[in-house]
Design a protein around this motif. Structure first.
Motif, short mmCIF file in Angstrom:
data_model
loop_
_atom_site.label_atom_id
_atom_site.label_comp_id
_atom_site.label_asym_id
_atom_site.label_seq_id
_atom_site.Cartn_x
_atom_site.Cartn_y
_atom_site.Cartn_z
N GLY A 38 0.83 -1.21 0.00
CA GLY A 38 0.00 0.00 0.00
C GLY A 38 0.85 1.25 0.00
N GLU A 39 0.20 2.38 -0.17
CA GLU A 39 0.90 3.66 -0.17
C GLU A 39 0.98 4.19 1.26
N PHE A 40 2.16 4.59 1.66
CA PHE A 40 2.38 5.06 3.02
C PHE A 40 1.99 6.53 3.14
N GLY A 41 0.88 6.78 3.86
CA GLY A 41 0.42 8.15 4.07
C GLY A 41 0.25 8.89 2.75
N ASP A 42 0.72 10.13 2.73
CA ASP A 42 0.65 10.92 1.49
C ASP A 42 2.03 11.10 0.88
N THR A 43 2.95 10.18 1.21
CA THR A 43 4.32 10.30 0.73
C THR A 43 4.48 9.83 -0.71
N GLY A 44 3.52 9.03 -1.18
CA GLY A 44 3.67 8.45 -2.51
C GLY A 44 4.57 7.23 -2.51
N THR A 45 5.08 6.86 -1.36
CA THR A 45 5.98 5.71 -1.25
C THR A 45 5.18 4.43 -1.04
N GLU A 46 5.45 3.44 -1.86
CA GLU A 46 4.81 2.14 -1.67
C GLU A 46 5.61 1.32 -0.68
N VAL A 47 4.88 0.64 0.21
CA VAL A 47 5.51 -0.21 1.22
C VAL A 47 4.93 -1.62 1.07
N ALA A 48 5.83 -2.60 1.13
CA ALA A 48 5.43 -4.01 1.08
C ALA A 48 5.71 -4.61 2.45
N PHE A 49 4.66 -5.09 3.13
CA PHE A 49 4.79 -5.62 4.48
C PHE A 49 4.67 -7.14 4.48
N ARG A 80 14.93 -1.67 -0.75
CA ARG A 80 15.41 -1.49 0.61
C ARG A 80 14.45 -2.15 1.59
N ILE A 81 15.03 -2.89 2.55
CA ILE A 81 14.23 -3.61 3.53
C ILE A 81 14.53 -3.08 4.93
N LEU A 82 13.48 -2.71 5.64
CA LEU A 82 13.55 -2.45 7.07
C LEU A 82 12.95 -3.67 7.77
N ALA A 83 13.58 -4.10 8.84
CA ALA A 83 13.10 -5.28 9.54
C ALA A 83 13.02 -5.00 11.03
N SER A 84 12.35 -5.89 11.76
CA SER A 84 12.34 -5.82 13.22
C SER A 84 12.61 -7.21 13.77
N ASN A 85 13.25 -7.25 14.92
CA ASN A 85 13.54 -8.51 15.60
C ASN A 85 13.27 -8.36 17.09
N ARG A 236 6.78 3.23 15.32
CA ARG A 236 7.08 4.66 15.16
C ARG A 236 8.44 4.86 14.50
N THR A 237 9.39 4.02 14.88
CA THR A 237 10.72 4.09 14.28
C THR A 237 10.66 3.82 12.79
N VAL A 238 9.98 2.75 12.42
CA VAL A 238 9.90 2.37 11.02
C VAL A 238 9.12 3.41 10.21
N GLU A 239 8.03 3.91 10.78
CA GLU A 239 7.26 4.93 10.07
C GLU A 239 8.10 6.18 9.82
N HIS A 240 8.83 6.62 10.83
CA HIS A 240 9.68 7.81 10.67
C HIS A 240 10.79 7.53 9.64
N ALA A 241 11.34 6.33 9.68
CA ALA A 241 12.39 5.97 8.73
C ALA A 241 11.87 6.01 7.30
N ILE A 242 10.65 5.54 7.08
CA ILE A 242 10.07 5.56 5.73
C ILE A 242 9.80 7.00 5.29
N GLU A 243 9.25 7.79 6.20
CA GLU A 243 8.91 9.18 5.86
C GLU A 243 10.14 9.99 5.47
N THR A 244 11.28 9.69 6.07
CA THR A 244 12.47 10.53 5.89
C THR A 244 13.56 9.86 5.06
N LEU A 245 13.27 8.68 4.51
CA LEU A 245 14.28 7.96 3.74
C LEU A 245 14.60 8.71 2.44
N PRO A 246 15.88 8.96 2.17
CA PRO A 246 16.25 9.63 0.91
C PRO A 246 15.76 8.84 -0.30
N ASP A 247 15.47 9.55 -1.38
CA ASP A 247 14.98 8.88 -2.59
C ASP A 247 16.03 7.96 -3.19
#
Length: 284
Positions: A38-49, A80-85, A236-247
């Motif tokens: 889906g699209e993350f917020g209004d960023t236009g960035t697609e995220v695959a979970f 690019r993959i963000l993960a949690s453990n 919150r960490t992952v959301e902020h990382a997606i919002e601020t990730l350089p193109d």
């Protein structure tokens, strides 16, 4: 597209718009679950979970379909993959509910296939820095900016086979090496992400002190309780990382297979070439 692989306690996707489920079939079988895109917020960035252990935590660390998970995200266009453990702590100053973004791994697994390659193609890939250094820095900064949790950038994650927790002797040995975290799922996930030329980093939520600490006994109840407490901070960490990730990616992950194929193209069986084309096509 950015991928997010959720670990223990992170079973729901991030807040996404225009959500769809992708049923992906790979040469390595099906992934742990359908991939939610889906699209993350209004960023236009697609995220695959993708929930690492399945939608209801049905899969044990040893038997996870690691190759199918990474391959599926690669097929969908993830770079690019963000993960949690969920992890145990090997240090007094990393108590439960601390967030750590490790930069090293020590592999203590025994029964896992850690490469896409073989069956007629040999690939020797550098893996000195198992996590993308730029993603490690970015993910830690996001944890600092978006949460009130105690955080640490860097550290060594020792990955054990499981599903049993460590013996006391093992736990004391890991601690004596100066390592920071113990968990069960960093390997081969990180190795496969590198073979797929994808940036990869994880935010690890501490749930316990393993069993090196006096009067410390790891229980599922304790792990689940602290994993639930970590869930909000990790999201919150992952959301902020997606919002601020350089193109653009500012690292070498995107061409990490260059110069690593040790088998002449003409010697690789056609069936193998077809299977690894998504990964090695540009180099064969």
């Amino acid at each position: 597209m950015i991928g997010f692989i959720g670990g223990s306690g992170i079973y729901e996707a991030l807040p996404l718009n225009d959500v769809r489920e992708e049923e992906v079939t790979t040469p390595y079988g099906d992934p742990s679950a359908p991939v939610t895109v889906g699209e993350f917020g209004d960023t236009g960035t697609e995220v695959a979970f993708l929930p690492r252990h399945g939608e209801d935590h049905q899969r044990s660390p040893t038997n996870l379909p690691y190759k199918a998970n990474i391959y599926a995200l690669k097929q969908l266009g993830v770079e690019r993959i963000l993960a949690s453990n969920a992890v145990g702590s090997l240090k007094e100053d990393l108590p439960p509910q601390t967030l750590v973004v490790p930069d090293q791994i020590f592999d203590r697994t025994k029964h896992r296939d850690s490469t896409f390659f073989g069956d007629g193609v040999v690939v020797h890939q550098p893996f000195a820095d198992p996590y993308c250094p730029h993603m490690v820095e970015h993910l830690h900064e996001s944890a600092e900016d978006a949460t009130d949790a105690e955080t640490q950038e860097g550290g060594t994650y020792v990955c054990i086979e499981g599903p049993q927790y460590s013996t006391r002797a093992e736990s004391e040995f890991y601690k004596a090496q100066g390592w920071d975290l113990v968990g069960m799922t960093a390997i081969p996930e990180a190795k496969l992400a590198r073979e797929a030329e994808m940036c990869y980093a994880t935010v690890a939520g501490v749930t316990d002190y393993d069993v090196w600490k006096e009067d410390s006994e790891v229980t599922l109840e304790e792990v689940l309780e602290n994993a639930a407490a970590n869930e909000t901070a990790i999201k919150r960490t992952v959301e902020h990382a997606i919002e601020t990730l350089p193109d653009e990616r500012d690292c070498d992950c995107g061409h990490s297979l260059e110069g690593t194929v040790n088998t002449p193209t003409e010697a690789i069986p056609e069936e193998t070439r077809e299977r690894v084309d998504v990964l090695l096509g540009d180099y064969l």
